[in-house]
Design a protein around this motif. Sequence first.
Motif, PDB file in Angstrom:
ATOM      1  N   SER A 191      13.958 -34.390 -78.777  1.00 26.26           N
ATOM      2  CA  SER A 191      14.432 -35.712 -79.173  1.00 26.26           C
ATOM      3  C   SER A 191      15.932 -35.796 -78.956  1.00 26.26           C
ATOM      4  CB  SER A 191      14.110 -35.976 -80.655  1.00 26.26           C
ATOM      5  OG  SER A 191      14.545 -37.263 -81.050  1.00 26.26           O
ATOM      6  N   ARG A 192      16.352 -36.889 -78.361  1.00 26.76           N
ATOM      7  CA  ARG A 192      17.786 -37.139 -78.237  1.00 26.76           C
ATOM      8  C   ARG A 192      18.042 -38.623 -78.469  1.00 26.76           C
ATOM      9  NH1 ARG A 192      19.377 -39.325 -73.304  1.00 26.76           N
ATOM     10  NH2 ARG A 192      17.850 -39.225 -71.596  1.00 26.76           N
ATOM     11  N   GLY A 193      19.182 -38.900 -79.073  1.00 28.93           N
ATOM     12  CA  GLY A 193      19.530 -40.276 -79.382  1.00 28.93           C
ATOM     13  C   GLY A 193      19.223 -40.633 -80.824  1.00 28.93           C
ATOM     14  N   GLU A 194      19.373 -41.927 -81.131  1.00 28.25           N
ATOM     15  CA  GLU A 194      19.209 -42.404 -82.500  1.00 28.25           C
ATOM     16  C   GLU A 194      18.326 -43.645 -82.551  1.00 28.25           C
ATOM     17  OE1 GLU A 194      23.128 -43.059 -84.067  1.00 28.25           O
ATOM     18  OE2 GLU A 194      23.430 -40.941 -84.493  1.00 28.25           O
ATOM     19  N   TRP A 195      17.755 -43.852 -83.728  1.00 27.79           N
ATOM     20  CA  TRP A 195      16.950 -45.039 -84.008  1.00 27.79           C
ATOM     21  C   TRP A 195      17.437 -45.574 -85.345  1.00 27.79           C
ATOM     22  CZ3 TRP A 195      10.943 -45.105 -83.093  1.00 27.79           C
ATOM     23  CH2 TRP A 195      10.470 -46.412 -83.239  1.00 27.79           C
ATOM     24  N   SER A 196      17.976 -46.779 -85.331  1.00 30.41           N
ATOM     25  CA  SER A 196      18.561 -47.366 -86.537  1.00 30.41           C
ATOM     26  C   SER A 196      19.586 -46.427 -87.164  1.00 30.41           C
ATOM     27  CB  SER A 196      17.470 -47.718 -87.556  1.00 30.41           C
ATOM     28  OG  SER A 196      16.568 -48.653 -87.025  1.00 30.41           O
ATOM     29  N   ARG A 197      20.400 -45.824 -86.293  1.00 31.89           N
ATOM     30  CA  ARG A 197      21.464 -44.900 -86.687  1.00 31.89           C
ATOM     31  C   ARG A 197      20.931 -43.649 -87.387  1.00 31.89           C
ATOM     32  NH1 ARG A 197      26.121 -49.114 -88.938  1.00 31.89           N
ATOM     33  NH2 ARG A 197      26.256 -50.371 -87.018  1.00 31.89           N
ATOM     34  N   ARG A 198      19.696 -43.332 -87.145  1.00 32.30           N
ATOM     35  CA  ARG A 198      19.073 -42.137 -87.698  1.00 32.30           C
ATOM     36  C   ARG A 198      18.584 -41.251 -86.564  1.00 32.30           C
ATOM     37  NH1 ARG A 198      16.406 -43.440 -92.643  1.00 32.30           N
ATOM     38  NH2 ARG A 198      15.537 -41.334 -92.599  1.00 32.30           N
ATOM     39  N   ARG A 199      18.386 -39.990 -86.886  1.00 30.72           N
ATOM     40  CA  ARG A 199      17.761 -39.048 -85.955  1.00 30.72           C
ATOM     41  C   ARG A 199      16.471 -38.579 -86.614  1.00 30.72           C
ATOM     42  NH1 ARG A 199      22.507 -34.902 -84.627  1.00 30.72           N
ATOM     43  NH2 ARG A 199      20.948 -34.094 -83.172  1.00 30.72           N
ATOM     44  N   PRO A 200      15.424 -39.404 -86.548  1.00 32.49           N
ATOM     45  CA  PRO A 200      14.246 -39.180 -87.390  1.00 32.49           C
ATOM     46  C   PRO A 200      13.457 -37.923 -87.061  1.00 32.49           C
ATOM     47  CG  PRO A 200      13.834 -40.930 -85.807  1.00 32.49           C
ATOM     48  CD  PRO A 200      15.300 -40.619 -85.733  1.00 32.49           C
ATOM     49  N   PHE A 201      13.598 -37.404 -85.831  1.00 32.31           N
ATOM     50  CA  PHE A 201      12.799 -36.244 -85.432  1.00 32.31           C
ATOM     51  C   PHE A 201      13.622 -34.959 -85.399  1.00 32.31           C
ATOM     52  CE2 PHE A 201      11.350 -40.041 -82.963  1.00 32.31           C
ATOM     53  CZ  PHE A 201      10.342 -40.398 -83.852  1.00 32.31           C
ATOM     54  N   GLY A 202      14.860 -35.017 -85.917  1.00 36.88           N
ATOM     55  CA  GLY A 202      15.704 -33.853 -85.977  1.00 36.88           C
ATOM     56  C   GLY A 202      16.099 -33.340 -84.602  1.00 36.88           C
ATOM     57  N   GLU A 203      16.223 -32.033 -84.504  1.00 33.31           N
ATOM     58  CA  GLU A 203      16.575 -31.383 -83.243  1.00 33.31           C
ATOM     59  C   GLU A 203      15.492 -30.366 -82.886  1.00 33.31           C
ATOM     60  OE1 GLU A 203      20.493 -29.752 -83.443  1.00 33.31           O
ATOM     61  OE2 GLU A 203      21.443 -31.727 -83.219  1.00 33.31           O
ATOM     62  N   PRO A 204      14.379 -30.824 -82.351  1.00 27.90           N
ATOM     63  CA  PRO A 204      13.276 -29.908 -82.034  1.00 27.90           C
ATOM     64  C   PRO A 204      13.688 -28.891 -80.969  1.00 27.90           C
ATOM     65  CG  PRO A 204      12.571 -32.208 -81.966  1.00 27.90           C
ATOM     66  CD  PRO A 204      14.059 -32.220 -82.023  1.00 27.90           C
ATOM     67  N   ALA A 205      13.074 -27.721 -81.066  1.00 28.79           N
ATOM     68  CA  ALA A 205      13.383 -26.647 -80.119  1.00 28.79           C
ATOM     69  C   ALA A 205      12.286 -26.454 -79.086  1.00 28.79           C
ATOM     70  CB  ALA A 205      13.603 -25.347 -80.875  1.00 28.79           C
ATOM     71  N   GLY A 206      11.351 -27.403 -78.994  1.00 31.54           N
ATOM     72  CA  GLY A 206      10.290 -27.304 -78.007  1.00 31.54           C
ATOM     73  C   GLY A 206       9.247 -26.298 -78.419  1.00 31.54           C
ATOM     74  N   GLY A 207       8.803 -25.478 -77.468  1.00 31.76           N
ATOM     75  CA  GLY A 207       7.748 -24.516 -77.724  1.00 31.76           C
ATOM     76  C   GLY A 207       6.588 -24.742 -76.787  1.00 31.76           C
ATOM     77  N   PRO A 208       5.710 -23.754 -76.655  1.00 27.20           N
ATOM     78  CA  PRO A 208       4.585 -23.872 -75.716  1.00 27.20           C
ATOM     79  C   PRO A 208       3.592 -24.940 -76.153  1.00 27.20           C
ATOM     80  CG  PRO A 208       4.358 -21.916 -77.096  1.00 27.20           C
ATOM     81  CD  PRO A 208       5.713 -22.467 -77.373  1.00 27.20           C
ATOM     82  N   VAL A 209       3.072 -25.663 -75.183  1.00 20.42           N
ATOM     83  CA  VAL A 209       2.083 -26.707 -75.430  1.00 20.42           C
ATOM     84  C   VAL A 209       0.966 -26.542 -74.408  1.00 20.42           C
ATOM     85  CG1 VAL A 209       1.633 -29.182 -75.505  1.00 20.42           C
ATOM     86  CG2 VAL A 209       3.824 -28.295 -76.304  1.00 20.42           C
ATOM     87  N   GLY A 210      -0.274 -26.523 -74.889  1.00 21.72           N
ATOM     88  CA  GLY A 210      -1.389 -26.327 -73.983  1.00 21.72           C
ATOM     89  C   GLY A 210      -2.254 -27.536 -73.775  1.00 21.72           C
ATOM     90  N   GLY A 211      -1.793 -28.698 -74.218  1.00 23.56           N
ATOM     91  CA  GLY A 211      -2.619 -29.890 -74.096  1.00 23.56           C
ATOM     92  C   GLY A 211      -1.788 -31.135 -73.964  1.00 23.56           C
ATOM     93  N   PRO A 212      -2.345 -32.300 -74.332  1.00 20.47           N
ATOM     94  CA  PRO A 212      -1.668 -33.583 -74.133  1.00 20.47           C
ATOM     95  C   PRO A 212      -0.370 -33.716 -74.931  1.00 20.47           C
ATOM     96  CG  PRO A 212      -4.003 -33.922 -74.453  1.00 20.47           C
ATOM     97  CD  PRO A 212      -3.740 -32.483 -74.779  1.00 20.47           C
ATOM     98  N   VAL A 213       0.537 -34.513 -74.382  1.00 17.50           N
ATOM     99  CA  VAL A 213       1.812 -34.810 -75.021  1.00 17.50           C
ATOM    100  C   VAL A 213       2.031 -36.320 -75.012  1.00 17.50           C
ATOM    101  CG1 VAL A 213       2.899 -32.610 -74.487  1.00 17.50           C
ATOM    102  CG2 VAL A 213       3.055 -34.489 -72.846  1.00 17.50           C
ATOM    103  N   LEU A 214       2.854 -36.772 -75.933  1.00 12.33           N
ATOM    104  CA  LEU A 214       3.205 -38.188 -76.033  1.00 12.33           C
ATOM    105  C   LEU A 214       4.707 -38.331 -75.841  1.00 12.33           C
ATOM    106  CD1 LEU A 214       1.928 -40.841 -78.487  1.00 12.33           C
ATOM    107  CD2 LEU A 214       4.400 -40.444 -78.357  1.00 12.33           C
TER     108      LEU A 214
END
Length: 245
Positions: free
Chosen positions: A107-130
Amino acid sequence: MNELHVPELVTLHVWRTAPAKLPRALTRMALDPRRLRATAGVRFGKLLGTGTGTGFGPGDADPTRWAALTVWDSPAAAAGFDDTPVGRAWARIARAAVRLDLRPLASRGEWSRRRPFGEPAGGPVGGPVLALTRARLRARRAVTFWRAVPPVAAALRTAPGLLARFGVGEAPLGWQGTVSVWRDPADLVAFAYRHPEHRAAITRTPVEGWYAEELFARFEIRDVVGDRTVLGWVANDQDTRGGWA
């Protein structure tokens, strides 16, 4: 709320309503944003209108589909959503519904001057993403932005690995974002950074100064509960992970 903290669970509820229910849906959109934010366990919540996904422009509105994006303190808090005033109100007017359980990956950027999803570090994903994009347009740049959208929207429709897509926006301000669901992270990356139309739009963004505020986020889809056709899901069972096909 600690803006750097990555939430364990984000949910996207999407409801399909009958055309005759539009007045009631608009009433809900007027009353429920504050009620959603006041719900126990909600750290960040937005009620959203949606678009059909064909053009992502102001004329793309879909008055029969509505959504709630919610960041939760815990999965336990999220489990009670259907019994909240907001959940019950939308269930009464919906003819179909679906919920996506999401884990933030980036996640990067802001929504209503908030960072609602923090600073995720990613990680392995084996299926669908949004992928979620959201922006508040500068009024003087809106015309050039909407002119740049059609080539990207046309390219997205035929992108390999795309499972679902639609526009989102905070009523009554228009359709200022997109939701897209992808078979796996590689398909999303291929479109975002290698497709010429989308790459050209990315390159123009800092030059044109389209946005007063913007946010781009990516999530692992942990679960899908309900009617996927509400999302415009085009996948068959072999495109999804075992366990929630």
